[in-house]
Each structure stands twice: as structure tokens, then as C-alpha cells.
Scaffold this motif. Structure first.
Motif, PDB file in Angstrom:
ATOM      1  N   SER A 183       0.827  -1.198   0.000  1.00 49.94           N
ATOM      2  CA  SER A 183       0.000   0.000   0.000  1.00 49.94           C
ATOM      3  C   SER A 183       0.866   1.255   0.000  1.00 49.94           C
ATOM      4  N   GLY A 184       0.392   2.291  -0.683  1.00 52.55           N
ATOM      5  CA  GLY A 184       1.111   3.560  -0.674  1.00 52.55           C
ATOM      6  C   GLY A 184       1.148   4.214   0.686  1.00 52.55           C
ATOM      7  N   LEU A 185       0.286   3.783   1.618  1.00 56.84           N
ATOM      8  CA  LEU A 185       0.247   4.361   2.962  1.00 56.84           C
ATOM      9  C   LEU A 185       0.981   3.498   3.985  1.00 56.84           C
ATOM     10  N   TYR A 186       1.682   2.470   3.520  1.00 52.50           N
ATOM     11  CA  TYR A 186       2.513   1.675   4.432  1.00 52.50           C
ATOM     12  C   TYR A 186       3.640   2.569   4.958  1.00 52.50           C
ATOM     13  N   PRO A 187       3.969   2.503   6.250  1.00 56.47           N
ATOM     14  CA  PRO A 187       4.924   3.462   6.825  1.00 56.47           C
ATOM     15  C   PRO A 187       6.300   3.494   6.177  1.00 56.47           C
ATOM     16  N   GLU A 188       6.710   2.404   5.512  1.00 59.07           N
ATOM     17  CA  GLU A 188       8.020   2.405   4.865  1.00 59.07           C
ATOM     18  C   GLU A 188       7.994   3.106   3.503  1.00 59.07           C
ATOM     19  N   LYS A 189       6.820   3.309   2.944  1.00 54.39           N
ATOM     20  CA  LYS A 189       6.718   3.992   1.658  1.00 54.39           C
ATOM     21  C   LYS A 189       7.050   5.474   1.853  1.00 54.39           C
ATOM     22  N   HIS A 190       7.669   6.055   0.823  1.00 55.51           N
ATOM     23  CA  HIS A 190       8.107   7.443   0.928  1.00 55.51           C
ATOM     24  C   HIS A 190       6.964   8.392   0.553  1.00 55.51           C
ATOM     25  N   VAL A 191       6.043   8.551   1.482  1.00 53.85           N
ATOM     26  CA  VAL A 191       4.876   9.405   1.290  1.00 53.85           C
ATOM     27  C   VAL A 191       5.260  10.844   1.625  1.00 53.85           C
ATOM     28  N   ASP A 192       5.091  11.749   0.660  1.00 56.57           N
ATOM     29  CA  ASP A 192       5.548  13.134   0.816  1.00 56.57           C
ATOM     30  C   ASP A 192       4.500  14.138   0.358  1.00 56.57           C
ATOM     31  N   ARG A 193       4.540  15.327   0.946  1.00 59.35           N
ATOM     32  CA  ARG A 193       3.941  16.565   0.441  1.00 59.35           C
ATOM     33  C   ARG A 193       2.484  16.444   0.015  1.00 59.35           C
ATOM     34  N   PRO A 194       1.562  16.190   0.943  1.00 60.38           N
ATOM     35  CA  PRO A 194       0.144  16.140   0.568  1.00 60.38           C
ATOM     36  C   PRO A 194      -0.376  17.528   0.181  1.00 60.38           C
ATOM     37  N   HIS A 195      -1.268  17.569  -0.809  1.00 58.79           N
ATOM     38  CA  HIS A 195      -1.947  18.805  -1.200  1.00 58.79           C
ATOM     39  C   HIS A 195      -3.419  18.496  -1.409  1.00 58.79           C
ATOM     40  N   ILE A 196      -4.291  19.363  -0.878  1.00 60.16           N
ATOM     41  CA  ILE A 196      -5.730  19.110  -0.897  1.00 60.16           C
ATOM     42  C   ILE A 196      -6.465  20.278  -1.547  1.00 60.16           C
ATOM     43  N   LEU A 197      -7.385  19.957  -2.452  1.00 65.40           N
ATOM     44  CA  LEU A 197      -8.296  20.929  -3.057  1.00 65.40           C
ATOM     45  C   LEU A 197      -9.724  20.436  -2.852  1.00 65.40           C
ATOM     46  N   LYS A 198     -10.660  21.382  -2.709  1.00 65.55           N
ATOM     47  CA  LYS A 198     -12.070  21.000  -2.705  1.00 65.55           C
ATOM     48  C   LYS A 198     -12.593  21.107  -4.130  1.00 65.55           C
ATOM     49  N   CYS A 199     -13.184  20.023  -4.601  1.00 66.19           N
ATOM     50  CA  CYS A 199     -13.727  19.988  -5.963  1.00 66.19           C
ATOM     51  C   CYS A 199     -15.163  20.502  -5.943  1.00 66.19           C
ATOM     52  N   GLU A 200     -15.408  21.587  -6.661  1.00 69.80           N
ATOM     53  CA  GLU A 200     -16.741  22.192  -6.671  1.00 69.80           C
ATOM     54  C   GLU A 200     -17.770  21.276  -7.326  1.00 69.80           C
ATOM     55  N   LYS A 201     -17.372  20.518  -8.328  1.00 72.66           N
ATOM     56  CA  LYS A 201     -18.323  19.661  -9.034  1.00 72.66           C
ATOM     57  C   LYS A 201     -18.826  18.522  -8.150  1.00 72.66           C
ATOM     58  N   THR A 202     -17.936  17.861  -7.436  1.00 71.37           N
ATOM     59  CA  THR A 202     -18.316  16.694  -6.634  1.00 71.37           C
ATOM     60  C   THR A 202     -18.584  17.034  -5.175  1.00 71.37           C
ATOM     61  N   GLY A 203     -18.090  18.195  -4.732  1.00 68.49           N
ATOM     62  CA  GLY A 203     -18.204  18.545  -3.323  1.00 68.49           C
ATOM     63  C   GLY A 203     -17.226  17.795  -2.440  1.00 68.49           C
ATOM     64  N   LYS A 204     -16.335  17.011  -3.046  1.00 78.43           N
ATOM     65  CA  LYS A 204     -15.365  16.207  -2.286  1.00 78.43           C
ATOM     66  C   LYS A 204     -14.044  16.961  -2.115  1.00 78.43           C
ATOM     67  N   TYR A 205     -13.348  16.624  -1.040  1.00 80.54           N
ATOM     68  CA  TYR A 205     -11.985  17.104  -0.832  1.00 80.54           C
ATOM     69  C   TYR A 205     -11.043  16.068  -1.435  1.00 80.54           C
ATOM     70  N   VAL A 206     -10.212  16.507  -2.356  1.00 83.67           N
ATOM     71  CA  VAL A 206      -9.335  15.591  -3.094  1.00 83.67           C
ATOM     72  C   VAL A 206      -7.897  15.834  -2.651  1.00 83.67           C
ATOM     73  N   CYS A 207      -7.251  14.782  -2.187  1.00 81.05           N
ATOM     74  CA  CYS A 207      -5.879  14.862  -1.685  1.00 81.05           C
ATOM     75  C   CYS A 207      -4.940  14.097  -2.616  1.00 81.05           C
ATOM     76  N   TRP A 208      -3.923  14.788  -3.098  1.00 80.62           N
ATOM     77  CA  TRP A 208      -2.850  14.155  -3.870  1.00 80.62           C
ATOM     78  C   TRP A 208      -1.627  14.055  -2.967  1.00 80.62           C
ATOM     79  N   ILE A 209      -1.000  12.888  -2.967  1.00 85.35           N
ATOM     80  CA  ILE A 209       0.219  12.665  -2.195  1.00 85.35           C
ATOM     81  C   ILE A 209       1.275  12.068  -3.112  1.00 85.35           C
ATOM     82  N   LYS A 210       2.467  12.603  -3.040  1.00 84.63           N
ATOM     83  CA  LYS A 210       3.579  12.056  -3.822  1.00 84.63           C
ATOM     84  C   LYS A 210       4.177  10.856  -3.103  1.00 84.63           C
TER      85      LYS A 210
END
Length: 455
Positions: A183-210
Motif C-alpha cells: 500500500s502507498g500508505l505503508y509506513p516504509e513507503k516514501h509518502v511526501d507533500r500532501p496537497h488538498i483541493l475542494k472539488c466544486e463539481k463533486t463537493g469532495k476534498y481531493v488529496c494528492w500525495i507524492k
């Protein structure tokens, strides 16, 4: 039981854990193990990388024999030896450091910043989000990343505040996944720099993580509420099959969203996102192309002022800071042009010993933009001499004649902090306001400053 396998791309610190692999070192590379053990900085290197520094002293045939010998070794270990960090562990912060300092009334760049319970704030490579009168600060939770274990990031943590000074810990908005090493969220994975936008069309908060390292991809999640819980909607995503580096997202007044990312360490490419903000639909620009480390750009931070679009970036020297660069454009869909280092008064040549992760415009303030930055290695301060040394050491791998290194300098540089050996749990933050002169942007040092000092 878990089976471990090895080869020439295994890391030094893993090879030195087991008698079988240490014996191979001593057989094929007599004397090298003791030298490497005295240089902590190389422990995160692969054996292949270490051999590359020998300048051809180790023959290709010898390298093949070492590789084959390592592949013939199989070690069995108990699963708990691999996943010891999955147990709940107390924070290692000394009790004296846990004492609350009372209410903050100013921002003090580079000083230890604690939450309302007196604990170090853990939201690195982070960003601010404002909604309904509340500021949210979210980022990489590094409270278990001590430089010795294999934890890179233990989920994404979020805090809230009404004044940008005092932050209440709301816990993990994105939890680590402990039972799936893929999984990309396993603690050994190099998860960096989350960025979140609210999508007006869906009403959802969308988070991209490198996800850095070999995966070099995005993990995309969404939630009904900003603080979560977030659900994974896309893993191992590479826009147009490009390898993913540092990035930022920006949403415009007409609700369009754009992604700007480091592509294969060969330039910052801009992309327009789909209307659900979950994929890159088309490429719109390229900038900073055909540069090698440390000159290629990362740590992308975007903002807009007076209809001008701005991009701040850093060079590529790992956790060790370097000079930033500012660029601007008249449109998000046109290439950016460099306008130079935004830290002209910084004598350390290291962006005041920090790396910017976001530029945040404070709502209700006429012209207050804050550069949000991390001081990843506060115990390894950079000055002009050290900045030059590190720059040349990285550049010399690509152009050794143009950037020569003496043997003494090579030995010195081996002791610098390496990505996987840094105790980022004690990294600090550097928040500084931006200053503008016409189209130029500057960042000046201040030991202490207040939000109230701005209109």
C-alpha cells in the motif's frame, strides 16, 4: 517467518545487519566494511552506489561475483523484526521538551513550535487550508521517523487554529496502513507533500500525495469532510506515465485546477486536471528543462498575485537546503520565466536553512503571503562554504571536470545527513512573509513577526 533476499542494490544498513551478508563484504571487499561502518552517511546508500564511488577500482567481474554471492543468500526473520514499528510506541521527545510554553502571540521562524498540548507540531512538507473561519495545517507525520527505523511517514496529521499561532492537534486525517506492505500508505513507503483541493463539481476534498523512491507516483484520496476520513481512489498513478517528483496543485477563480510537478527530474511540467480533480487531462507547459541535480527543480509552491502567477522551487540536494528560485507567468497555461533567488539577503545560500512547501495567502489581509517551509536538519546548519561544497559534490557526478572535488572534500561530504538517516521528528518550521517590488518577489529574514502587523 519472512524471507529476505539481497543483491547489489540492497542498502548498506540492511547488508550490515546479517552475518551472511557481512561475510560477503569481508570476502570480496576486504577492509571496506570497517570504513563504511565509520561513515553513518552512507548507510542508506545501495552497495551499487558505494561501488560507483570507487572510480573503477572494483572490476566489473568482481561486481558480478559480489552480486551473485548476495543473491545466493537467503535470511529468514520473524515478521515482528520487520514490522516492530507497527506497535504503538511513546514519543521519544524528552519530558522537558513536552512542557507547554503557553499561548503564542507571534511567529518565530526556525524555533521549536509546539501544539496546544506542548508537543512538537508534526506536519512536515505541509500546507495550510482555510475554511469557515478556521485554519488547518496538514502534512507528513514524522513523530516516529528517528533516522534509525524504517518509518518514513506515519500518516498525515492535521491541526487547526483561529490565529495561525496556536495549533490544536486533531490527530491523523489519513491513517497509515499497517497490514499491506504494497500500500502507498505503508509506513516504509516514501509518502511526501500532501496537497488538498475542494472539488466544486463533486463537493469532495481531493488529496494528492507524492510517493517518492522507486514508485515515483501519486496516491489520490478523497473525503466528504476536510479533516477526513479519506478513502483511496487511485494508487500508483503516473500522469502520462511520467515519473513523479515534487508538485503543487492550484485552483483558479473559475474552479479549474492545475498540477505542476517535477517530471523525471528533467523539468517542471504543468497539467490541467479533470473536472473531478482526480487525473491530469492535458499538458499545458514546461519549464526548467534539461537541468541535472542539484540544479533541477523540486519543492514546487504556486500562488497568484495581481493576476501574475508565481512558482517558487528549490534545487535538489535531499534534506539539505539550497538556493530557491522564483518564476512567474501571465497565465497558468504559459511557461514560467525565472526571476531569480527570492532570498537575496541570505548569506548561507540555503534559503535561510529551509525548503518551502507552500505559499499561503492569508484571507482578509491585503497583501500577506506566507512562505511555509521546513528546516529538515536543524542540527546541520548550512553556511556559504558548506552550501558550495554540497552543490559541487552533487554536480560532480554529472560533470566531474566542471565541478571537481578533492579527496578531503569527498570524505567531508560523506558525513552529511542522508535522506533515510535523518531524524525528521525534530525538524523545525520557517514561516516568513513575502515582499513584492513590482513583479519581483522577496523573502526577508525576521527572528519574530506578527500577523497583526499586516493590513
Amino acid at each position: 517467518m519472512k524471507q529476505l533476499k539481497f543483491n547489489i542494490d540492497s542498502k548498506i544498513k540492511q547488508l550490515f545487519q546479517y552475518e551472511e551478508t557481512k561475510n560477503i563484504f569481508d570476502t570480496y571487499l576486504p577492509g571496506m566494511r570497517s570504513r563504511l561502518e565509520s561513515q553513518k552517511g552512507v548507510s542508506s546508500f545501495s552497495l551499487r552506489k558505494v561501488i560507483s564511488y570507487s572510480g573503477g577500482a572494483i572490476s566489473e567481474s568482481a561486481i558480478e561475483k559480489i552480486d551473485q554471492a548476495l543473491q545466493n543468500v537467503i535470511v529468514y526473520v520473524d515478521d515482528t523484526e520487520i514490522t516492530e514499528y507497527t506497535k504503538q510506541q511513546p514519543l521519544t521527545t524528552a519530558s522537558a521538551e513536552m512542557k507547554a510554553e503557553g499561548m503564542y502571540t507571534s511567529i518565530r521562524p526556525g524555533k521549536v513550535w509546539r501544539d496546544t498540548e506542548g508537543k512538537r507540531i508534526q506536519t512536515h512538507g505541509g500546507a495550510l487550508y482555510y475554511e469557515d473561519g478556521i485554519y488547518y495545517w496538514y502534512g507528513e507525520n514524522k513523530d516516529r521517523t528517528d533516522g534509525n527505523c524504517t518509518v518514513w511517514t506515519w500518516g498525515i496529521r492535521v491541526y487547526r487554529s483561529k490565529d495561525l499561532y496556536n495549533w490544536e492537534d486533531l490527530g491523523l486525517m489519513i491513517e497509515p496502513i499497517l497490514d499491506n506492505p504494497n500500500s502507498g500508505l505503508y509506513p516504509e513507503k516514501h509518502v511526501d507533500r500532501p496537497h488538498i483541493l475542494k472539488c466544486e463539481k463533486t463537493g469532495k476534498y481531493v488529496c494528492w500525495i507524492k510517493q517518492s523512491g522507486e514508485e515515483a507516483c501519486f496516491l489520490i484520496l478523497e473525503a466528504e469532510c476536510f479533516t477526513g476520513p479519506y478513502q483511496i481512489v487511485k494508487e500508483n498513478y503516473r500522469p502520462f506515465d511520467w515519473e513523479v517528483g515534487d508538485f503543487d496543485l492550484i485552483k483558479t477563480e473559475d474552479k479549474k485546477a492545475y498540477l505542476f510537478m517535477d517530471v523525471n527530474h528533467n523539468g517542471i511540467y504543468g497539467f490541467e486536471l479533470s473536472d473531478d480533480y482526480q487525473k491530469a487531462e492535458k499538458e499545458i507547459s514546461r519549464q526548467y528543462e534539461n537541468l541535472h541535480p542539484p540544479f533541477c527543480r523540486e519543492a514546487v509552491a504556486l500562488f497568484e498575485r495581481n493576476k501574475k502567477k508565481y512558482m517558487l522551487t528549490s534545487g535538489m540536494t535531499g534534506y539539505i537546503p539550497n538556493k530557491s528560485d522564483a518564476a512567474y507567468s501571465d497565465s497558468w497555461t504559459e511557461p514560467f520565466q525565472s526571476i531569480g533567488n527570492p532570498h537575496p539577503e541570505d548569506e548561507s545560500h540555503s534559503s535561510f536553512n529551509s525548503q518551502i512547501s507552500q505559499v499561503f495567502q492569508v484571507p482578509g489581509k491585503k497583501d500577506l503571503y506566507i512562505a511555509i517551509a521546513d528546516r529538515w536538519v536543524p542540527d546541520y546548519p548550512i553556511d556559504k562554504r558548506r552550501a558550495d561544497l554540497i552543490m559541487r559534490s552533487v554536480a560532480s557526478h554529472y560533470e566531474p571536470e566542471k565541478y571537481p572535488m578533492t579527496e578531503e572534500e569527498k570524505r567531508e561530504i560523506m558525513d552529511r545527513p542522508m535522506l533515510e538517516d535523518v531524524n525528521t521528528s525534530k525538524a523545525d518550521y520557517v514561516w516568513l512573509p513575502l515582499r513584492f517590488e513590482d513583479e519581483k518577489v522577496y523573502i526577508d529574514w525576521s527572528d519574530e513577526w506578527r500577523i497583526e502587523d499586516y493590513e
